[in-house]
Design an enzyme around this catalytic site. Structure first.
Site, PDB file in Angstrom:
ATOM      1  N   ASP A  67      -5.227 -45.581  64.327  1.00 61.90           N
ATOM      2  CA  ASP A  67      -6.208 -44.493  64.443  1.00 61.90           C
ATOM      3  C   ASP A  67      -6.471 -44.159  65.910  1.00 61.90           C
ATOM      4  O   ASP A  67      -5.997 -44.857  66.814  1.00 61.90           O
ATOM      5  CB  ASP A  67      -7.511 -44.818  63.680  1.00 61.90           C
ATOM      6  CG  ASP A  67      -8.055 -46.208  63.957  1.00 61.90           C
ATOM      7  OD1 ASP A  67      -7.573 -46.871  64.905  1.00 61.90           O
ATOM      8  OD2 ASP A  67      -8.967 -46.643  63.237  1.00 61.90           O
ATOM      9  N   ASN A 135     -19.542 -50.447  57.569  1.00 64.41           N
ATOM     10  CA  ASN A 135     -19.678 -49.640  56.344  1.00 64.41           C
ATOM     11  C   ASN A 135     -18.448 -49.719  55.436  1.00 64.41           C
ATOM     12  O   ASN A 135     -18.325 -48.961  54.486  1.00 64.41           O
ATOM     13  CB  ASN A 135     -19.966 -48.173  56.704  1.00 64.41           C
ATOM     14  CG  ASN A 135     -18.800 -47.516  57.452  1.00 64.41           C
ATOM     15  OD1 ASN A 135     -17.777 -48.143  57.706  1.00 64.41           O
ATOM     16  ND2 ASN A 135     -18.959 -46.251  57.807  1.00 64.41           N
ATOM     17  N   HIS A 137     -15.282 -49.134  56.343  1.00 61.62           N
ATOM     18  CA  HIS A 137     -14.129 -48.279  56.652  1.00 61.62           C
ATOM     19  C   HIS A 137     -12.928 -49.129  57.084  1.00 61.62           C
ATOM     20  O   HIS A 137     -13.091 -50.203  57.670  1.00 61.62           O
ATOM     21  CB  HIS A 137     -14.459 -47.180  57.681  1.00 61.62           C
ATOM     22  CG  HIS A 137     -14.713 -47.609  59.083  1.00 61.62           C
ATOM     23  ND1 HIS A 137     -15.623 -46.984  59.907  1.00 61.62           N
ATOM     24  CD2 HIS A 137     -14.164 -48.596  59.856  1.00 61.62           C
ATOM     25  CE1 HIS A 137     -15.605 -47.556  61.094  1.00 61.62           C
ATOM     26  NE2 HIS A 137     -14.739 -48.530  61.086  1.00 61.62           N
ATOM     27  N   GLU A 142     -13.538 -43.254  56.462  1.00 65.51           N
ATOM     28  CA  GLU A 142     -14.965 -43.479  56.261  1.00 65.51           C
ATOM     29  C   GLU A 142     -15.299 -43.458  54.764  1.00 65.51           C
ATOM     30  O   GLU A 142     -14.497 -42.987  53.940  1.00 65.51           O
ATOM     31  CB  GLU A 142     -15.750 -42.385  56.998  1.00 65.51           C
ATOM     32  CG  GLU A 142     -15.600 -42.421  58.521  1.00 65.51           C
ATOM     33  CD  GLU A 142     -16.469 -43.492  59.195  1.00 65.51           C
ATOM     34  OE1 GLU A 142     -16.628 -44.593  58.629  1.00 65.51           O
ATOM     35  OE2 GLU A 142     -16.959 -43.235  60.312  1.00 65.51           O
TER      36      GLU A 142
HETATM   37  C1  F6R Z   1      -9.821 -49.706  64.737  1.00 63.01           C
HETATM   38  C2  F6R Z   1     -10.158 -49.482  63.342  1.00 63.01           C
HETATM   39  C3  F6R Z   1     -11.521 -49.705  62.813  1.00 63.01           C
HETATM   40  C4  F6R Z   1     -12.079 -51.052  63.269  1.00 63.01           C
HETATM   41  C5  F6R Z   1     -13.502 -51.240  62.738  1.00 63.01           C
HETATM   42  C6  F6R Z   1     -14.109 -52.542  63.213  1.00 63.01           C
HETATM   43  O1  F6R Z   1      -8.472 -49.386  64.978  1.00 63.01           O
HETATM   44  O2  F6R Z   1      -9.316 -49.070  62.623  1.00 63.01           O
HETATM   45  O3  F6R Z   1     -11.488 -49.670  61.413  1.00 63.01           O
HETATM   46  O4  F6R Z   1     -11.255 -52.070  62.790  1.00 63.01           O
HETATM   47  O5  F6R Z   1     -14.317 -50.180  63.150  1.00 63.01           O
HETATM   48  O6  F6R Z   1     -14.248 -52.494  64.599  1.00 63.01           O
HETATM   49  P1  F6R Z   1     -14.626 -53.800  65.428  1.00 63.01           P
HETATM   50  O7  F6R Z   1     -13.447 -54.686  65.349  1.00 63.01           O
HETATM   51  O8  F6R Z   1     -14.882 -53.285  66.812  1.00 63.01           O
HETATM   52  O9  F6R Z   1     -15.826 -54.377  64.772  1.00 63.01           O
END
Ligand code: F6R
Length: 241
Positions: A67, A135, A137, A142
């Site tokens: 992403d 959440n 995702h 999302e």
């Molecule tokens: C990042 C991604 C997101 C993160 C998620 C958790 O490439 O795809 O889904 O894995 O937001 O982020 P952290 O690891 O910062 O808690």
């Protein structure tokens, strides 16, 4: 689903890196999907260490970004392009020509995403690394995302923007949109490793392991994946019965 509960973040990172090492050794030309965020930083450090110790060779690996914020410049230190280079790529021998990026500067994001999606679906990823949002995702899919979704532009929730604003000077600087590989496309991966640490991930993990498939918790779609490895620390596992 294989669930590994580790004693701490260091062990979690090491377990993830060990699996990646084995997969790369077993399959020359491995197609590897790379997550960003705080969670995989330890795993990347471990992979870099193993590379420096000559225990792993990335020369045939094809890497794919999961992403990216949109719009964002590659040179922005908050871009996932920048992150992926700084935390991982510049330290190992993945060839530039084998790197597939989600382009935060593209003028035509829909066209770009369609082409990226086709490239992956034609020849699915061998191994996708995932973190999870508070959440639920995965990637930037999302809550409400279809479990058939393809790579696309998505509007970030205010909750995600707020949580991710810790890396930015101000919440106003957090892009409102992102590009993400879709859930349907993630599900085509031959193997998935999902990492979660810390108590704020415990609810999402409980939904994955004990809940039903629910669009409001995108992580739950992974329940249907045939080759999913979930690596947790104790805090992320604390709500599992
Ligand atoms: C990042 C991604 C997101 C993160 C998620 C958790 O490439 O795809 O889904 O894995 O937001 O982020 P952290 O690891 O910062 O808690």
């Amino acid at each position: 689903m294989l669930i590994i509960i580790t004693k701490d973040y260091n062990e979690l990172s090491k377990r993830a890196a060990d699996i990646i090492n084995i997969e790369i050794n077993n399959k020359p030309g491995l197609r590897l999907g790379l997550a960003t965020g705080s969670t995989p930083i330890g795993m990347y450090k471990e992979l870099i260490k193993e590379y420096k110790e000559k225990k792993i060779d990335f020369s045939s690996v094809h890497a794919f970004m999961l992403d990216e914020y949109y719009p964002i410049k590659k040179s922005d230190k908050n871009s996932y392009y920048f992150y992926t280079h700084e935390k991982f790529l510049k330290h190992v021998n993945i060839k530039k020509s084998n790197l597939n990026i989600l382009e935060g500067e593209t003028k035509n994001p829909n066209k770009f995403c369609n082409e990226y999606d086709k490239k992956i679906r034609k020849n699915p990823l061998d191994l996708q690394i995932l973190g999870v949002g508070v959440n639920g995702h995965i990637g930037f899919n999302e809550p409400g995302s279809s479990n058939q979704s393809k790579t696309r532009v998505i509007k970030l929730t205010e909750n995600t923007r707020k949580i991710n604003s810790r890396f930015f000077k101000h919440i106003n600087k957090v892009p409102k949109n992102a590009l993400t590989i879709g859930i349907g496309t993630i599900m085509k991966s031959k193997k998935i490793i999902l990492l979660a640490n810390g108590k704020n991930k415990a609810s999402a993990i409980k939904h994955l392991i004990e809940g039903k498939i629910d669009k409001n918790w995108p992580i739950t779609t992974l329940k249907n994946h045939k080759n999913l490895v979930v690596i947790l620390d104790k805090e992320a596992a604390r709500l599992i019965k």
